[in-house]
Design a protein around this motif. Structure first.
Motif, PDB file in Angstrom:
ATOM      1  N   TYR A 184     -16.593 -20.441  26.776  1.00 36.91           N
ATOM      2  CA  TYR A 184     -17.707 -21.385  26.630  1.00 36.91           C
ATOM      3  C   TYR A 184     -18.006 -21.780  25.190  1.00 36.91           C
ATOM      4  O   TYR A 184     -18.754 -22.721  24.954  1.00 36.91           O
ATOM      5  CB  TYR A 184     -18.953 -20.856  27.333  1.00 36.91           C
ATOM      6  N   SER A 185     -17.430 -21.074  24.230  1.00 34.78           N
ATOM      7  CA  SER A 185     -17.656 -21.531  22.859  1.00 34.78           C
ATOM      8  C   SER A 185     -16.481 -22.372  22.375  1.00 34.78           C
ATOM      9  O   SER A 185     -16.538 -22.983  21.322  1.00 34.78           O
ATOM     10  CB  SER A 185     -17.880 -20.335  21.929  1.00 34.78           C
ATOM     11  N   GLY A 186     -15.420 -22.409  23.143  1.00 37.25           N
ATOM     12  CA  GLY A 186     -14.229 -23.137  22.718  1.00 37.25           C
ATOM     13  C   GLY A 186     -14.236 -24.591  23.161  1.00 37.25           C
ATOM     14  O   GLY A 186     -15.157 -25.038  23.833  1.00 37.25           O
ATOM     15  N   LYS A 187     -13.165 -25.292  22.804  1.00 33.27           N
ATOM     16  CA  LYS A 187     -13.199 -26.728  23.086  1.00 33.27           C
ATOM     17  C   LYS A 187     -12.812 -27.070  24.525  1.00 33.27           C
ATOM     18  O   LYS A 187     -12.885 -28.222  24.910  1.00 33.27           O
ATOM     19  CB  LYS A 187     -12.375 -27.502  22.060  1.00 33.27           C
ATOM     20  N   PHE A 188     -12.424 -26.079  25.326  1.00 36.15           N
ATOM     21  CA  PHE A 188     -12.143 -26.375  26.732  1.00 36.15           C
ATOM     22  C   PHE A 188     -13.314 -25.982  27.628  1.00 36.15           C
ATOM     23  O   PHE A 188     -13.160 -25.782  28.821  1.00 36.15           O
ATOM     24  CB  PHE A 188     -10.879 -25.645  27.199  1.00 36.15           C
ATOM     25  N   SER A 189     -14.473 -25.847  27.037  1.00 40.63           N
ATOM     26  CA  SER A 189     -15.593 -25.291  27.799  1.00 40.63           C
ATOM     27  C   SER A 189     -16.040 -26.171  28.960  1.00 40.63           C
ATOM     28  O   SER A 189     -16.672 -25.673  29.888  1.00 40.63           O
ATOM     29  CB  SER A 189     -16.779 -25.028  26.869  1.00 40.63           C
ATOM     30  N   ARG A 190     -15.712 -27.446  28.932  1.00 41.38           N
ATOM     31  CA  ARG A 190     -16.106 -28.304  30.059  1.00 41.38           C
ATOM     32  C   ARG A 190     -15.146 -28.134  31.229  1.00 41.38           C
ATOM     33  O   ARG A 190     -15.431 -28.588  32.335  1.00 41.38           O
ATOM     34  CB  ARG A 190     -16.140 -29.781  29.657  1.00 41.38           C
ATOM     35  N   LYS A 191     -14.031 -27.481  30.968  1.00 43.61           N
ATOM     36  CA  LYS A 191     -13.079 -27.218  32.047  1.00 43.61           C
ATOM     37  C   LYS A 191     -13.479 -25.911  32.738  1.00 43.61           C
ATOM     38  O   LYS A 191     -14.281 -25.145  32.213  1.00 43.61           O
ATOM     39  CB  LYS A 191     -11.663 -27.093  31.461  1.00 43.61           C
TER      40      LYS A 191
END
Ligand SMILES: Nc1ncnc2c1ncn2[C@@H]1O[C@H](COP(=O)(O)OP(=O)(O)OP(=O)(O)O)[C@@H](O)[C@H]1O
Ligand SMILES: [Mg+2]
Length: 438
Positions: A184-191
């Motif tokens: 959730y802190s990374g850039k794929f968090s919407r996935k």
């Protein structure tokens, strides 16, 4: 009256979907339909949804996971659960994972209307209070010790790439929390973030749950189904308790990590997937490798990045901060106010070794908040905490006394799991029980 709220309805039963849609249209809501969690996630990503209505029992990924996903990504969107399996347990877990309300099938149109109105009304009310705290709740790793700072530093470095991550640590140290905060802190968090408890799924089902299956692959496979890996596409799959995966599953996992492709059970073709794998365990994989119950090649593939979450006894300076968090949480939940801890009890919390780590601390505080008046004192803390203190190093004890204290210690360390305790003590459970009675 014209209502324009967008409602997403999720159910694997087409008849229920259509019934819900008819009712909701006649109440002037706009609806979106999804027959699976995967479809629902796609719609959520592309559309502004005001209310999610979902079934709980669905094949592949169930409604609980959808609610959890939605709570993490869309904390302000109310969630209403509709289910044909009414049980207190389901209701509780659904509400715990973020559902607002619960509707049992079959329901009347009027009941549906009331449920929808009630859920939608929470949206405006909650917005101000919950907005930040709900998202924070999942990602926040509390602690200022060097040991925990090391962990958060690694998280920062790896969160935006898809290297495989291996998290080790004793039970209750926060492995799952670390996995979630990476995602959730990374850039794929919407996935999607899909957590799979490899120990919780029967061995013969794990393979088909993970990779999916094709119609006719085994008796009962009446349809093609996607697995957790396909559901996590673009995001993260968290393989918890990886030590419990059978050798058959292990060799399939190895293939997934090597080739970045999965093969459904009963299928000949492979499909490409783009998923970050995070695995975790509290068992000793090196030992399992020596016993040939865990594949060494898989171990090396999994441990591209290793994170060891230190036990709480090695970062005791974090105890007050963590205790504070739980005091706040449970004070709010049970007493509507902040509960304090007196100095004696504080010292006890600080001196105890916490074999069950943060989970044990949380349980102890939760219980103490319920038991106490306004301030937690020694009387509100469990016996196990006191025994450790009453056990000065140079005191000479009789064998019987010593045995008693040691049994208590082992029971505390296993969180009162008598089977495990008996195993450690190398006595049978009946003997242990009679000794406990004594
Ligand atoms: N550093 C931390 N800050 C705040 N809460 C924490 C921290 N570490 C753990 N927790 C909380 O403690 C509980 C246990 O953590 P978690 O489930 O992640 O542990 P685990 O290592 O996966 O345990 P197990 O091996 O038993 O599955 C959770 O409620 C989690 O939110
Ligand atoms: Mg865990």
């Amino acid at each position: 009256m014209l209502q324009k709220e967008n409602i997403l309805i999720v159910d694997d039963d087409i008849n229920i979907l259509e019934l819900l849609q008819r009712h909701l249209h006649s109440l002037n809501y706009h609806t979106y339909k999804a027959v699976s969690v995967k479809e629902a996630v796609t719609i959520l990503r592309d559309t502004e949804i005001d209310l999610l209505i979902t079934d709980l029992k669905m094949p592949e990924v169930d409604g609980f996971q959808l609610i959890q996903f939605a709570s993490e990504h869309y904390p302000n969107m109310p969630k209403l659960v509709v289910t044909g399996y009414p049980s207190v347990q389901d209701a509780l877990s659904a509400i715990k994972s973020g559902a607002v309300d619960y509707l049992v099938k079959p329901f009347t149109k009027e009941e549906l209307k009331q449920g929808v109105l009630k859920s939608l009304s929470t949206k405006t009310k909650k917005k101000t209070i919950a907005e930040s705290s709900v998202t924070k709740k999942y990602n926040e790793i509390i602690g200022e010790s060097e040991a925990i700072k090391d962990v958060t530093q690694i998280i920062d470095r790896i969160k935006d790439n898809k290297a495989t991550i291996f998290i080790s640590g004793e039970s209750g140290t926060g492995k799952e929390l670390v996995a979630r905060s990476i995602h959730y802190s990374g850039k794929f968090s919407r996935k999607p973030f899909i957590a799979v408890n490899c120990g919780g799924i029967p061995e013969n089902l794990l393979e088909s749950e993970l990779f999916g299956y094709v119609k006719g692959a085994f008796t009962g496979a009446n349809d093609n189904r996607e697995g957790f890996f396909q559901a996590a596409e673009g995001g993260t799959i968290f393989l918890d308790e990886i030590g419990n995966a059978s050798l058959a599953v292990q060799s399939r996992l190895l293939r997934v990590l090597q080739e970045k492709e999965v093969m459904k059970v009963g299928e000949r073709k492979t499909e490409k997937i783009d998923v970050r794998v995070i695995a975790a365990t509290n068992s000793n994989l090196k030992e399992m490798i020596a016993k040939k119950t865990f594949r060494e090649d898989l171990f090396y593939r999994l441990t591209v990045v290793e994170i060891n979450v230190p036990p709480l006894r090695e970062r005791k300076e974090d105890i007050p901060l963590l205790a504070d968090k739980f005091l706040f949480k449970y004070g709010n939940e049970y007493k509507d106010r902040y509960i304090t801890v007196d100095t004696e009890a504080q010292a006890l919390l600080q001196r105890y070794d916490w074999p069950g780590n943060i989970r044990e601390l949380e349980n102890v505080i939760q219980r103490a908040v319920i038991m106490c008046d306004r301030t937690i004192g020694i009387k509100d803390l469990p016996e196990t905490l006191k025994y450790q203190i009453d056990f000065p190093k140079d005191e000479l004890l009789s064998l019987k006394e010593m045995e008693k204290k040691y049994i208590q210690k082992v029971l505390a360390a296993t969180l009162n799991n008598q089977t495990k305790a008996a195993e450690i003590l190398n006595i049978d459970r009946k003997t242990l029980r009679s000794k406990i009675k004594e």
